[in-house]
Design an enzyme around this catalytic site. Structure first.
Site, PDB file in Angstrom:
ATOM      1  N   GLY A  13       0.961  -1.002   0.232  1.00  0.00           N
ATOM      2  CA  GLY A  13      -0.117  -0.021  -0.170  1.00  0.00           C
ATOM      3  C   GLY A  13       0.841   1.274  -0.053  1.00  0.00           C
ATOM      4  O   GLY A  13       0.447   2.329   0.714  1.00  0.00           O
ATOM      5  N   SER A  15       1.406   3.790  -1.811  1.00  0.00           N
ATOM      6  CA  SER A  15       0.934   5.012  -2.298  1.00  0.00           C
ATOM      7  C   SER A  15       0.234   5.895  -1.219  1.00  0.00           C
ATOM      8  O   SER A  15      -0.059   7.180  -1.184  1.00  0.00           O
ATOM      9  CB  SER A  15      -0.334   4.763  -3.155  1.00  0.00           C
ATOM     10  OG  SER A  15      -0.164   4.108  -4.141  1.00  0.00           O
ATOM     11  N   ALA A  19       2.453   5.012   4.571  1.00  0.00           N
ATOM     12  CA  ALA A  19       3.368   4.275   3.511  1.00  0.00           C
ATOM     13  C   ALA A  19       4.277   5.041   2.857  1.00  0.00           C
ATOM     14  O   ALA A  19       5.797   4.768   2.795  1.00  0.00           O
ATOM     15  CB  ALA A  19       2.504   3.235   2.708  1.00  0.00           C
ATOM     16  N   THR A  85       1.222  -2.362   5.435  1.00  0.00           N
ATOM     17  CA  THR A  85       0.488  -1.248   5.625  1.00  0.00           C
ATOM     18  C   THR A  85      -0.561  -0.795   5.086  1.00  0.00           C
ATOM     19  O   THR A  85      -1.617  -0.288   5.447  1.00  0.00           O
ATOM     20  CB  THR A  85       1.399   0.015   5.469  1.00  0.00           C
ATOM     21  OG1 THR A  85       2.690  -0.052   6.213  1.00  0.00           O
ATOM     22  CG2 THR A  85       0.738   1.517   5.800  1.00  0.00           C
ATOM     23  N   SER A  87      -4.308  -1.214   3.919  1.00  0.00           N
ATOM     24  CA  SER A  87      -5.714  -1.447   4.485  1.00  0.00           C
ATOM     25  C   SER A  87      -6.566  -0.293   4.352  1.00  0.00           C
ATOM     26  O   SER A  87      -6.164   1.041   4.466  1.00  0.00           O
ATOM     27  CB  SER A  87      -5.618  -1.678   6.045  1.00  0.00           C
ATOM     28  OG  SER A  87      -6.614  -2.638   6.740  1.00  0.00           O
ATOM     29  N   ARG A 140     -13.231   4.865  29.534  1.00  0.00           N
ATOM     30  CA  ARG A 140     -11.899   5.914  29.302  1.00  0.00           C
ATOM     31  C   ARG A 140     -11.986   7.185  29.803  1.00  0.00           C
ATOM     32  O   ARG A 140     -12.744   7.962  29.315  1.00  0.00           O
ATOM     33  CB  ARG A 140     -11.427   5.995  27.887  1.00  0.00           C
ATOM     34  CG  ARG A 140     -10.788   4.509  27.351  1.00  0.00           C
ATOM     35  CD  ARG A 140     -10.447   4.522  25.714  1.00  0.00           C
ATOM     36  NE  ARG A 140     -11.740   4.231  25.027  1.00  0.00           N
ATOM     37  CZ  ARG A 140     -12.163   4.706  24.004  1.00  0.00           C
ATOM     38  NH1 ARG A 140     -11.710   5.724  23.400  1.00  0.00           N
ATOM     39  NH2 ARG A 140     -13.183   4.280  23.396  1.00  0.00           N
ATOM     40  N   LYS A 168      -9.812  -3.346  11.832  1.00  0.00           N
ATOM     41  CA  LYS A 168      -8.342  -3.432  12.367  1.00  0.00           C
ATOM     42  C   LYS A 168      -8.395  -4.124  13.422  1.00  0.00           C
ATOM     43  O   LYS A 168      -7.195  -5.162  13.560  1.00  0.00           O
ATOM     44  CB  LYS A 168      -8.222  -1.949  12.980  1.00  0.00           C
ATOM     45  CG  LYS A 168      -7.897  -0.756  11.781  1.00  0.00           C
ATOM     46  CD  LYS A 168      -7.170  -1.199  10.621  1.00  0.00           C
ATOM     47  CE  LYS A 168      -5.558  -1.093  10.784  1.00  0.00           C
ATOM     48  NZ  LYS A 168      -4.620  -1.501   9.759  1.00  0.00           N
TER      49      LYS A 168
HETATM   50  N1  NAP Z   1      -3.923   7.662   9.275  1.00  0.00           N
HETATM   51  C1  NAP Z   1      -4.365   7.213  10.522  1.00  0.00           C
HETATM   52  O1  NAP Z   1      -4.727   7.933  11.304  1.00  0.00           O
HETATM   53  C2  NAP Z   1      -4.043   5.742  10.902  1.00  0.00           C
HETATM   54  C3  NAP Z   1      -4.129   5.468  12.239  1.00  0.00           C
HETATM   55  C4  NAP Z   1      -3.811   4.089  12.691  1.00  0.00           C
HETATM   56  C5  NAP Z   1      -3.600   3.124  11.620  1.00  0.00           C
HETATM   57  N2  NAP Z   1      -3.755   3.423  10.558  1.00  0.00           N
HETATM   58  C6  NAP Z   1      -3.351   2.482   9.514  1.00  0.00           C
HETATM   59  O2  NAP Z   1      -2.168   2.670   8.636  1.00  0.00           O
HETATM   60  C7  NAP Z   1      -2.613   2.252   7.202  1.00  0.00           C
HETATM   61  C8  NAP Z   1      -2.518   3.060   6.361  1.00  0.00           C
HETATM   62  O3  NAP Z   1      -3.288   4.273   6.246  1.00  0.00           O
HETATM   63  P1  NAP Z   1      -3.401   5.655   5.853  1.00  0.00           P
HETATM   64  O4  NAP Z   1      -3.734   6.429   6.807  1.00  0.00           O
HETATM   65  O5  NAP Z   1      -1.970   5.602   5.140  1.00  0.00           O
HETATM   66  O6  NAP Z   1      -4.543   5.379   4.727  1.00  0.00           O
HETATM   67  P2  NAP Z   1      -4.375   5.726   3.168  1.00  0.00           P
HETATM   68  O7  NAP Z   1      -3.474   6.748   2.681  1.00  0.00           O
HETATM   69  O8  NAP Z   1      -5.619   5.543   2.709  1.00  0.00           O
HETATM   70  O9  NAP Z   1      -3.744   4.365   2.716  1.00  0.00           O
HETATM   71  C9  NAP Z   1      -4.280   3.241   2.656  1.00  0.00           C
HETATM   72  C10 NAP Z   1      -3.587   2.151   1.634  1.00  0.00           C
HETATM   73  O10 NAP Z   1      -4.240   0.971   1.399  1.00  0.00           O
HETATM   74  C11 NAP Z   1      -4.351   0.573   0.338  1.00  0.00           C
HETATM   75  N3  NAP Z   1      -5.275  -0.321   0.105  1.00  0.00           N
HETATM   76  C12 NAP Z   1      -6.584  -0.307   0.413  1.00  0.00           C
HETATM   77  N4  NAP Z   1      -7.365  -1.211  -0.082  1.00  0.00           N
HETATM   78  C13 NAP Z   1      -6.666  -1.952  -0.851  1.00  0.00           C
HETATM   79  C14 NAP Z   1      -6.711  -3.419  -1.428  1.00  0.00           C
HETATM   80  N5  NAP Z   1      -7.704  -3.888  -1.755  1.00  0.00           N
HETATM   81  N6  NAP Z   1      -5.731  -3.743  -1.947  1.00  0.00           N
HETATM   82  C15 NAP Z   1      -4.569  -2.953  -1.955  1.00  0.00           C
HETATM   83  N7  NAP Z   1      -4.089  -1.962  -1.194  1.00  0.00           N
HETATM   84  C16 NAP Z   1      -5.298  -1.524  -0.787  1.00  0.00           C
HETATM   85  C17 NAP Z   1      -4.617   1.831  -0.474  1.00  0.00           C
HETATM   86  O11 NAP Z   1      -4.258   1.800  -1.977  1.00  0.00           O
HETATM   87  P3  NAP Z   1      -4.811   2.722  -3.105  1.00  0.00           P
HETATM   88  O12 NAP Z   1      -3.785   3.645  -2.872  1.00  0.00           O
HETATM   89  O13 NAP Z   1      -4.614   1.869  -4.467  1.00  0.00           O
HETATM   90  O14 NAP Z   1      -6.131   3.136  -2.537  1.00  0.00           O
HETATM   91  C18 NAP Z   1      -3.624   2.791   0.137  1.00  0.00           C
HETATM   92  O15 NAP Z   1      -2.319   2.868  -0.278  1.00  0.00           O
HETATM   93  C19 NAP Z   1      -3.786   1.324   7.374  1.00  0.00           C
HETATM   94  O16 NAP Z   1      -3.476   0.116   7.798  1.00  0.00           O
HETATM   95  C20 NAP Z   1      -4.599   2.005   8.552  1.00  0.00           C
HETATM   96  O17 NAP Z   1      -5.742   1.278   9.156  1.00  0.00           O
HETATM   97  C21 NAP Z   1      -3.746   5.001  10.128  1.00  0.00           C
END
Ligand code: NAP
Length: 444
Positions: A13, A15, A19, A85, A87, A140, A168
């Site tokens: 992931g 992009s 990540a 990463t 999701s 909490r 998650k």
């Molecule tokens: N941002 C936060 O506040 C936060 C907090 C805690 C945990 N997280 C975790 O961190 C990770 C990344 O989140 P982010 O905030 O960076 O979100 P994001 O920018 O939306 O990135 C999500 C990534 O997951 C990929 N993805 C989604 N569905 C997919 C599929 N079916 N196959 C392959 N790739 C897929 C997306 O690919 P595309 O680019 O192709 O859509 C994108 O690259 C996730 O696991 C999220 O749960 C985020």
């Protein structure tokens, strides 16, 4: 697991918001990065990665989808480490099972299956979330300290329809079971709401929480979240891979604050910014709590203060202040229930550009030139959109019960002296929607 230039690692992931930072820091540290993206032909998903220092020499892109079994087999072959990463993270879902739970849960098992077949992989760092930690039904309150011994309860998530939290929780739980059975070394990073500079050109969900506050919202959510800087999150991932003694889960939260405090900090940082002044409801503010930093500190993480993270987020949003961001902000608020009770004049951008050049070229041109093809109320705009796209879900009622703001006319006479032929509103609307579709801002 010591840091070592030339080692090959995989980031899934790539992009995405977090990540992209992991890829950047890995390249800075000399790693060769095999990065998976869903659509390598989409410039918005890869251009920012290709521009990173070291990308030309050490970044390799692979197409992979979480929902396709075996999709990650080739890419993890030969890797020493995998950062999983990918999701989906968004809230406005129609089908939680298909949109969130399957990609998170099946996707994680899919990636782990590929790793189980790749003996070179020494460690997996899984991007989990505080979502998989904090929702266990325990109260909490300010005296409560949440730590890595907490596990969210799937039943509570289901009852409260917290679908992202459920995705998650299930994904992390299944991952621990799988790695135990298959003797894989896994470490998890469990961040709260991640903010800080965006490398990618499209808006992600956690940065949107800040954008919504500074983008004219009338109210702020009555919610309390933990917040953490994206650079600290990316660094923690790499430390979790490099520090050989690292194990288990790592909560990452600099500070837990209510949205009212976030608004106050934003006001201190940007006193002239229009910010929401009241909560979305009249209930008492959701109380704060603490999240232990002890485990994260074993990775050598120094937490960026919330004020700095907020400022970095706003500056980054300002810098990227383009169509992409606003379109995405609107898209995130998609499926509007109502249309504005407003009446505007509308004009095609190509006619506007043409008028500028004509105004320069036509030597007799002088003075001012109003450019309006037609003045219509939003209800008429919705009707035209319905005629053009009969299956599109459109708002059915006005935002208020007042009479519609009346229309008026705008003279075309002066504009016609420039030789402008006005594109009909229907054509302009269709061109707009088609362009938004082509750029994947809307999915219709
Ligand atoms: N941002 C936060 O506040 C936060 C907090 C805690 C945990 N997280 C975790 O961190 C990770 C990344 O989140 P982010 O905030 O960076 O979100 P994001 O920018 O939306 O990135 C999500 C990534 O997951 C990929 N993805 C989604 N569905 C997919 C599929 N079916 N196959 C392959 N790739 C897929 C997306 O690919 P595309 O680019 O192709 O859509 C994108 O690259 C996730 O696991 C999220 O749960 C985020």
């Amino acid at each position: 697991m010591s840091s070592s230039a030339g080692k090959v690692v995989c980031v899934t992931g790539a992009s995405g918001y977090i990540a992209s930072w992991i890829v950047k820091l890995l390249l800075n540290r000399g790693y060769t990065v095999k990065a998976t993206v869903r659509d390598p032909s989409d410039a918005r998903k890869i251009d920012h990665l290709l521009k990173l220092d070291g990308a030309k020499e050490r970044l390799h892109l692979f197409k992979a989808n979480l929902l396709e079994e075996g999709s990650f087999d080739t890419v993890v072959q030969g890797c020493h480490g995998v950062f999983h990463t990918a999701s989906p993270f968004y809230h406005d879902v129609k089908d939680p099972q298909a949109e969130l739970i399957e990609p998170a849960l099946k996707g994680t098992l899919n990636v782990l299956n590929s790793i189980a077949k790749s003996p070179n992989v020494k460690r997996v760092v899984l991007t989990s979330s505080i979502a998989a930690v904090a929702y266990n039904g325990n109260p909490r309150t300010p005296d409560v300290v949440v730590d890595e011994t907490w596990f969210s309860n799937p039943d509570i998530c289901r009852e409260s329809k917290m679908w992202y939290v459920l995705s998650k929780t299930l994904a992390e739980d299944a991952a621990w079971k799988f790695v135990k059975e298959n003797n894989i070394d896994m470490v998890t990073i469990n961040p709260a709401m991640v903010i800080g500079p965006l490398l990618q050109p499209v808006l992600n969900t956690s940065a949107a929480a800040v954008l919504n506050l500074i983008n004219g919202a009338e109210t702020f959510p009555n919610s309390t979240f933990g917040w953490i800087n994206v650079k600290d999150v990316a660094n923690a991932h790499i430390q979790a891979y490099e520090v050989s003694s690292a194990s288990g889960r790592h909560c990452l939260v600099e500070r837990v604050v209510h949205f009212s405090e976030l608004v106050k900090t934003l006001h201190d940082l940007y006193p002239t910014l229009k910010l929401p002044e009241k909560s979305e409801d009249d209930k008492p503010y959701v109380p704060g709590y603490q999240v232990s930093k002890e485990k994260a500190k074993t990775l050598g993480i120094e937490f960026t203060p919330l004020e700095v993270s907020l400022k970095e987020t706003v500056e980054s949003l300002k810098e990227k202040n383009g169509l992409v961001f606003y379109a995405h902000a609107m898209f995130l608020k998609k499926c509007a229930e109502t249309f504005p009770n407003s009446t505007f004049g509308w004009i095609n951008v190509k006619d506007v550009a043409n008028a500028h050049i004509q105004a320069y070229e036509v030597s007799s041109a002088s003075g001012r030139h109003c450019l309006v093809e037609r003045v219509v109320h939003f209800s008429e705009l919705v009707k035209t959109l319905h005629d053009l796209y009969p299956t599109l879900k459109l708002p059915e009622k006005s935002e208020d019960d007042k009479p519609y703001v009346p229309g008026y006319q705008v003279s075309k006479e002066k504009a016609k002296t420039l030789g402008i032929e006005f594109t009909p509103l229907e054509v302009s609307l269709k061109e707009t929607v088609e362009s938004l579709k082509e750029k994947k801002f809307v999915n219709i």
